[in-house]
Design an enzyme around this catalytic site. Structure first.
Site, mmCIF file in Angstrom:
data_model
loop_
_atom_site.group_PDB
_atom_site.id
_atom_site.type_symbol
_atom_site.label_atom_id
_atom_site.label_comp_id
_atom_site.label_asym_id
_atom_site.label_seq_id
_atom_site.Cartn_x
_atom_site.Cartn_y
_atom_site.Cartn_z
ATOM 1 N N ARG A 61 -1.362 7.720 -0.551
ATOM 2 C CA ARG A 61 -1.363 7.317 -1.822
ATOM 3 C C ARG A 61 0.212 6.765 -2.095
ATOM 4 O O ARG A 61 0.325 5.703 -2.622
ATOM 5 C CB ARG A 61 -1.821 8.267 -2.719
ATOM 6 C CG ARG A 61 -2.098 7.538 -4.147
ATOM 7 C CD ARG A 61 -2.863 8.436 -5.048
ATOM 8 N NE ARG A 61 -3.131 7.658 -6.344
ATOM 9 C CZ ARG A 61 -2.756 8.136 -7.437
ATOM 10 N NH1 ARG A 61 -2.265 9.196 -7.418
ATOM 11 N NH2 ARG A 61 -3.070 7.611 -8.580
ATOM 12 N N HIS A 65 1.053 3.192 -3.159
ATOM 13 C CA HIS A 65 1.612 2.315 -4.772
ATOM 14 C C HIS A 65 3.144 2.179 -4.290
ATOM 15 O O HIS A 65 3.466 1.327 -5.232
ATOM 16 C CB HIS A 65 1.680 3.890 -5.245
ATOM 17 C CG HIS A 65 0.504 4.430 -6.267
ATOM 18 N ND1 HIS A 65 0.237 5.008 -7.303
ATOM 19 C CD2 HIS A 65 -0.970 3.720 -5.827
ATOM 20 C CE1 HIS A 65 -0.999 5.128 -7.504
ATOM 21 N NE2 HIS A 65 -1.475 4.532 -6.789
ATOM 22 N N ASN A 93 1.217 6.416 -12.008
ATOM 23 C CA ASN A 93 1.967 7.297 -11.147
ATOM 24 C C ASN A 93 2.308 8.663 -11.937
ATOM 25 O O ASN A 93 2.523 9.708 -11.324
ATOM 26 C CB ASN A 93 3.389 6.587 -10.886
ATOM 27 C CG ASN A 93 3.097 5.674 -9.846
ATOM 28 O OD1 ASN A 93 2.027 5.703 -8.965
ATOM 29 N ND2 ASN A 93 4.044 4.587 -9.692
ATOM 30 N N HIS A 193 -10.008 7.166 -0.139
ATOM 31 C CA HIS A 193 -10.332 8.285 -1.092
ATOM 32 C C HIS A 193 -11.406 9.243 -0.093
ATOM 33 O O HIS A 193 -11.708 10.049 -0.974
ATOM 34 C CB HIS A 193 -11.143 7.737 -2.135
ATOM 35 C CG HIS A 193 -9.975 7.019 -3.187
ATOM 36 N ND1 HIS A 193 -10.542 6.161 -4.182
ATOM 37 C CD2 HIS A 193 -8.890 6.890 -3.345
ATOM 38 C CE1 HIS A 193 -9.568 6.024 -5.054
ATOM 39 N NE2 HIS A 193 -8.430 6.073 -4.366
HETATM 40 C C1 HEM Z 1 -9.033 0.135 -5.155
HETATM 41 C C2 HEM Z 1 -8.267 0.447 -5.949
HETATM 42 C C3 HEM Z 1 -7.769 1.989 -6.199
HETATM 43 C C4 HEM Z 1 -7.827 2.518 -7.360
HETATM 44 C C5 HEM Z 1 -8.310 2.033 -8.535
HETATM 45 C C6 HEM Z 1 -7.374 3.909 -7.203
HETATM 46 C C7 HEM Z 1 -7.135 4.828 -8.156
HETATM 47 C C8 HEM Z 1 -6.826 6.083 -8.001
HETATM 48 C C9 HEM Z 1 -7.049 7.186 -8.659
HETATM 49 C C10 HEM Z 1 -7.204 7.089 -10.270
HETATM 50 C C11 HEM Z 1 -6.692 8.454 -8.216
HETATM 51 C C12 HEM Z 1 -6.615 9.729 -8.902
HETATM 52 C C13 HEM Z 1 -5.278 10.074 -9.575
HETATM 53 C C14 HEM Z 1 -5.193 11.215 -10.462
HETATM 54 O O1 HEM Z 1 -6.087 11.716 -10.752
HETATM 55 O O2 HEM Z 1 -3.933 11.460 -10.701
HETATM 56 C C15 HEM Z 1 -6.336 8.135 -6.786
HETATM 57 C C16 HEM Z 1 -6.261 9.123 -5.828
HETATM 58 C C17 HEM Z 1 -5.924 8.692 -4.230
HETATM 59 N N1 HEM Z 1 -5.714 7.633 -3.926
HETATM 60 FE FE1 HEM Z 1 -6.370 5.764 -4.935
HETATM 61 N N2 HEM Z 1 -6.929 3.942 -5.683
HETATM 62 C C18 HEM Z 1 -7.240 2.811 -5.136
HETATM 63 C C19 HEM Z 1 -7.101 2.533 -3.878
HETATM 64 C C20 HEM Z 1 -6.455 3.239 -3.198
HETATM 65 C C21 HEM Z 1 -6.003 2.997 -1.761
HETATM 66 C C22 HEM Z 1 -5.889 1.507 -1.294
HETATM 67 C C23 HEM Z 1 -5.373 4.157 -1.206
HETATM 68 C C24 HEM Z 1 -4.670 4.287 0.015
HETATM 69 C C25 HEM Z 1 -4.550 3.371 1.106
HETATM 70 C C26 HEM Z 1 -5.489 5.136 -1.954
HETATM 71 C C27 HEM Z 1 -5.318 6.551 -1.923
HETATM 72 C C28 HEM Z 1 -5.534 7.388 -2.669
HETATM 73 C C29 HEM Z 1 -5.483 8.886 -2.470
HETATM 74 C C30 HEM Z 1 -5.306 9.453 -0.833
HETATM 75 C C31 HEM Z 1 -5.647 9.892 -3.525
HETATM 76 C C32 HEM Z 1 -5.562 11.149 -3.510
HETATM 77 C C33 HEM Z 1 -4.557 11.588 -3.933
HETATM 78 C C34 HEM Z 1 -4.036 13.051 -4.049
HETATM 79 O O3 HEM Z 1 -4.841 13.935 -4.108
HETATM 80 O O4 HEM Z 1 -2.875 13.445 -4.160
HETATM 81 N N3 HEM Z 1 -6.066 4.680 -3.223
HETATM 82 N N4 HEM Z 1 -6.779 6.699 -6.687
#
Ligand code: HEM
Ligand SMILES: *[C@@H]1O[C@H](CO)[C@@H](O)[C@H](O)[C@H]1NC(C)=O
Ligand SMILES: *[C@@H]1O[C@H](CO)[C@@H](O)[C@H](O)[C@H]1NC(C)=O
Length: 322
Positions: A61, A65, A93, A193
């Protein structure tokens, strides 16, 4: 010593004239200048994931970002200074992105393993993301290298450019388009995800108020960990196997078990292009692994700093000299 330097100067000059794409990224950027760079990053990523599997998700992630805010330039790693407020406390973030300590550890180790400060923080993010995917069961892809690091960061730019989980499909598509990525890239990169967790505060509205495309049992089980108010930081996995780079994320979407509103927007049951792509990946892990790697390379190419632009930071948290 002088001979070695002359060799490198000579080599650089030759490269400058012979390679048409000089200035762009290349997979072998560190092969001559620091052959230990990539193995060093991989080792520390593997150690961090062994201690805590979620760290792999967090590192993937961080690269996303970073790339979506003024390109893949390591800007997300900069601490706030008297002259700018950086990206760490921007809405998407703050209290959410993690992994900065692991990046610091990697940077210190590569500075030790290489002759001098030659590996950029932006490249470390790209390699750590790939190594995380591989460590958790995805397939390997060749990361392109040679990015340099930004000398500034912007909280406003992070707020404006990172997509929100409340977005509907058309807005997700246009956000990705603004970064040079298409609908296919949106669906495949969202496959990240398959790893990691989200906080209750982020998915609350989805499990109480999103009436379309949500499995009733799924919503009920999440309501047990995420009350209608309070407990904002309680975590739920983004798919049913959050430490495994598998297709369960897409299978969940087909079953109405997308945790985020933005996830479920990719499968709305209306037979649209994104529905078709989600169905395809839900049934085809090989296609998921191959296309994910290709899309990560594409995302990693967003506006890198190369040549004489930016710098190689000695410490990923600070601009050199600060
Ligand atoms: C398509 C639009 C996307 C949205 C709206 C989005 C939004 C989010 C949100 C809201 C979370 C949880 C954050 C929290 O609860 O603090 C999350 C987690 C995560 N996102 Fe996305 N995301 C998107 C695309 C992506 C992309 C493109 C990647 C990587 C290539 C990615 C990788 C991740 C990962 C791996 C997590 C888990 C992180 C952790 O457990 O520390 N996301 N995302
Ligand atoms: C970030 O989170 C902290 C801790 O919850 C909070 O005190 C701070 O106001 C937040 N920063 C911004 C800019 O929202
Ligand atoms: C559900 O939506 C209503 C109307 O927008 C809102 O007032 C309420 O706070 C939401 N409930 C939750 C738990 O998000």
């Amino acid at each position: 010593m002088a001979t070695i330097q002359m060799f490198f100067t000579y080599f650089t000059l030759i490269s400058a004239f012979m390679l048409p794409a000089f200035g762009d990224l290349s997979p072998d950027f560190y092969d001559e200048v620091c052959p230990e760079a990539l193995p060093t990053i991989k080792l520390i990523v593997e150690q961090a994931i062994a201690l805590e599997p979620r760290m792999g998700a967090s590192l993937v992630r961080l690269h996303f970002h970073d790339c979506f805010v003024n390109g893949c330039d390591g800007s997300i790693l900069l601490d706030d200074t008297p002259t700018f407020t950086g990206e760490k406390t921007a809405g998407p973030n703050n209290n959410s992105v993690r992994g900065f300590d692991v990046i610091d550890q990697i940077k210190a180790a590569v500075n030790e393993a290489c002759v001098g400060n030659v590996v950029s923080c932006a490249d470390i993010l790209a390699v750590a993301a790939r190594d995380s995917v591989v460590a958790l069961g995805g397939s390997c892809y060749n990361v392109l290298l040679g990015r340099r690091d930004a000398i500034t960061a912007s909280m406003d730019a992070a707020n404006a450019n990172i997509p929100a989980p409340t977005l509907d499909l058309p807005d997700l598509i246009s956000n990705f388009e603004s970064h040079g990525l298409g609908v296919e890239d949106l669906v495949i990169l969202s496959g990240a995800h398959t790893l990691g967790f989200s906080r209750c505060v982020v998915f609350r509205n989805r499990i109480y108020n999103d009436t379309t495309c949500i499995d009733g049992d799924f919503a009920a089980s999440l309501q047990a960990v995420c009350p209608a108010s309070g407990e904002d930081n309680n975590l739920a996995p983004l798919d049913e196997s959050p430490a495994c780079f598998d297709t369960a994320y897409y299978q969940g979407l087909v079953g109405g078990r997308g945790l985020l509103h933005s996830d479920q927007q990719l499968f709305r049951g209306d037979g649209s292009l994104t529905d078709e792509l989600v169905s395809k990946y839900s049934e085809n892990p090989d296609a998921f692994w191959a296309d994910f790697g290709a899309a990560m390379i594409k995302m990693g190419n967003i506006s890198p700093l190369t040549g004489c632009d930016g710098e190689i930071r000695g410490n990923c948290r600070f601009v050199n000299g600060d």
